[in-house]
Design an enzyme around this catalytic site. Structure first.
Site, short mmCIF file in Angstrom:
data_model
loop_
_atom_site.label_atom_id
_atom_site.label_comp_id
_atom_site.label_asym_id
_atom_site.label_seq_id
_atom_site.Cartn_x
_atom_site.Cartn_y
_atom_site.Cartn_z
N SER A 39 76.37 16.85 25.32
CA SER A 39 75.91 17.41 24.06
C SER A 39 77.09 17.53 23.09
CB SER A 39 75.22 18.75 24.32
OG SER A 39 74.51 19.18 23.19
N ASP A 175 68.92 15.73 24.95
CA ASP A 175 70.20 16.36 25.30
C ASP A 175 70.49 16.30 26.79
OD1 ASP A 175 72.11 18.67 25.88
OD2 ASP A 175 71.99 18.78 23.70
#
Length: 453
Positions: A39, A175
């Site tokens: 991320s 993500d």
């Protein structure tokens, strides 16, 4: 290439902290050979591999939510109205309709990241994302990412569940934190033994890794970093500085528990003015301050008071109470209780001066006198009902409790009984009160007169 591997965890806006860690590692001349990130950790990792610290710093310190997600008008309206509920409602509506549009994030990354420079860097980069199409994790190092797709895969890694899934070659990605938010295993699989792991307490799954044969240095934020969507330049500045100071402390360049002291080896003034002159009489004064008898058999309650005080001090001194650690621990507790700025470096002398300055400032206020009267009413309570009524008033306005009657020579048993009550219920407040009293008694200050009158 020799050096450390650095693992950067995900956490959205909290990721500014990782830039502070990078700053410290640069200053310490710690070589980095591999970075793995999830991320925002993947995005920061790419910036580190590219080697452009100034660009990363400028980006984070000027960042706004509109820089990341495409809801500028709604956010501007909510912010102008200072309507946090309206902003939250706006975000929820976008999420329900398929996710937040991160086109601004892609544009921003294309402006600051240079794929060619990242690929040519001697540092390797590994990222984690998750394929919704195949419903499986995707973990790639830069050589495995197709040419021209690096930024796409970085966005895929950072595609927070509230964002629209990112498409690459007809596949949808979200993500990487849904699979592994701190990719230590990816680093281990690369064969790296010396590893620095940066955890910003972001949401996501953290997979357990056997670290028996690894040299792992864990760096974790020592304070609140804000929310994952709190993209704010001022907040980022604080988080960057926290990351920088936490890292220097981890590598022994700073000392302290919650605060940041210059190395005690360098603090000659501290050693000369405080450590060398502390003696047993000072600790006898502390006992007397609480109305306890030094060297005599104590009641169970008094033993519990001493236990609570010592336990609290140990939490701020790595469990080691000695002449060198007790005063810094007391100073940190006092500074924390009265709200002295934490994210900066201090000599102990400087922190003590700020504590005394804050004491004088609070004591000079008119509301301080009113509060002292409330405490006196509490101490003079004639029955339990009256005590219960007054104690609620005192504790609600407890910001002045630390400053009440800092006189080491107080003889009134009712005052000492009240101090013991505070020590039982609020040991940090009691330690702060004692520390200010000890400072005033050692400096010969007459500042206690007004507070105890």
């Amino acid at each position: 290439m020799s050096g450390y591997g650095v693992v950067l965890g995900g956490g959205g806006a909290k990721g500014a902290y990782e830039i502070g860690v990078w700053k410290a590692l640069k200053g310490l001349n710690i070589p980095i050979k591999v970075i793995t990130g999830t991320s925002v950790g993947a995005l920061n990792g790419a910036a580190i591999v590219q080697g452009d610290y100034d660009a990363a710093w400028n980006l984070w310190t000027s960042l706004k939510m509109e820089s990341v997600i495409k809801i500028e008008k709604a956010i501007a309206q909510a912010n102008d109205a200072k309507d946090s509920l309206g902003l939250a409602s706006t975000i929820r509506n976008f999420v329900k309709s398929g996710g937040l549009d991160v086109t601004p994030l892609k544009t921003m990354l294309q402006e600051i990241l240079d794929e060619e420079r990242i690929r040519k860097s001697p540092m390797d980069l590994g990222i984690v994302t998750f394929s919704l199409t195949d419903f499986k994790p995707v973990q790639l190092f830069k050589a495995e990412i197709p040419e021209g797709k690096l930024i796409d895969y970085l966005i895929a890694s950072a595609c927070f569940p509230a964002f629209k899934p990112h498409e690459i070659d007809d596949k949808k990605f979200i993500d990487g934190g849904v699979y592994n938010n701190i990719p230590l295993d990816l680093m281990k699989d690369k064969g790296v033994k010396d590893i620095i792991v940066v955890d910003v307490a972001g949401p996501g799954i953290v997979r357990k890794v056997n670290t028996d044969k690894l040299n792992v240095i864990n760096i974790k934020n020592s304070g609140d970093l804000g929310g994952v969507l709190d993209f704010n330049g001022e907040r980022s500045l604080i988080n960057i500085e926290m990351g920088y100071l936490d890292t220097l402390k981890k590598f022994g360049k700073l000392k302290g528990s919650k605060y940041y002291f210059h190395s005690m080896a360098e603090a000659a003034v501290y050693k000369e003015n405080y450590v060398k002159t502390i003696n047993m009489e000072d600790f006898k004064k502390v006992y007397s301050f609480l109305g306890l008898d030094w060297g005599e058999k104590s009641s169970a309650r008094n033993e519990l008071i001493i236990y609570k005080i010592m336990k609290t001090l140990k939490q701020y001194s790595d469990g080691n109470l000695s002449w060198d650690t007790i005063l810094p621990a007391m100073a940190e507790i006092t500074a924390e209780q009265i709200g002295i700025e934490r994210i900066k470096t201090y000599d102990l002398e400087e922190l003590i001066n700020e504590i005394l300055e804050e004491y004088e400032k609070i004591k000079a206020g008119s509301d301080f006198d009113d509060y002292i009267k409330s405490i006196k009413n509490l101490i003079l309570s004639r029955n339990q009902a009256e005590f219960n009524r007054e104690v609620k008033k005192v504790l609600i306005e407890g910001k002045f409790l630390i400053y009440y009657n800092p006189d080491m020579n107080e003889k009134d048993e009712k005052v000492k009984n009240f101090r013991r009550f505070i020590a039982m219920a609020f040991p940090k407040v009691s330690i702060a009160n004692m520390f200010i009293s000890l400072l005033l008694s050692r400096t010969g200050s007459d500042s206690i007169n007004r507070a105890s009158s």
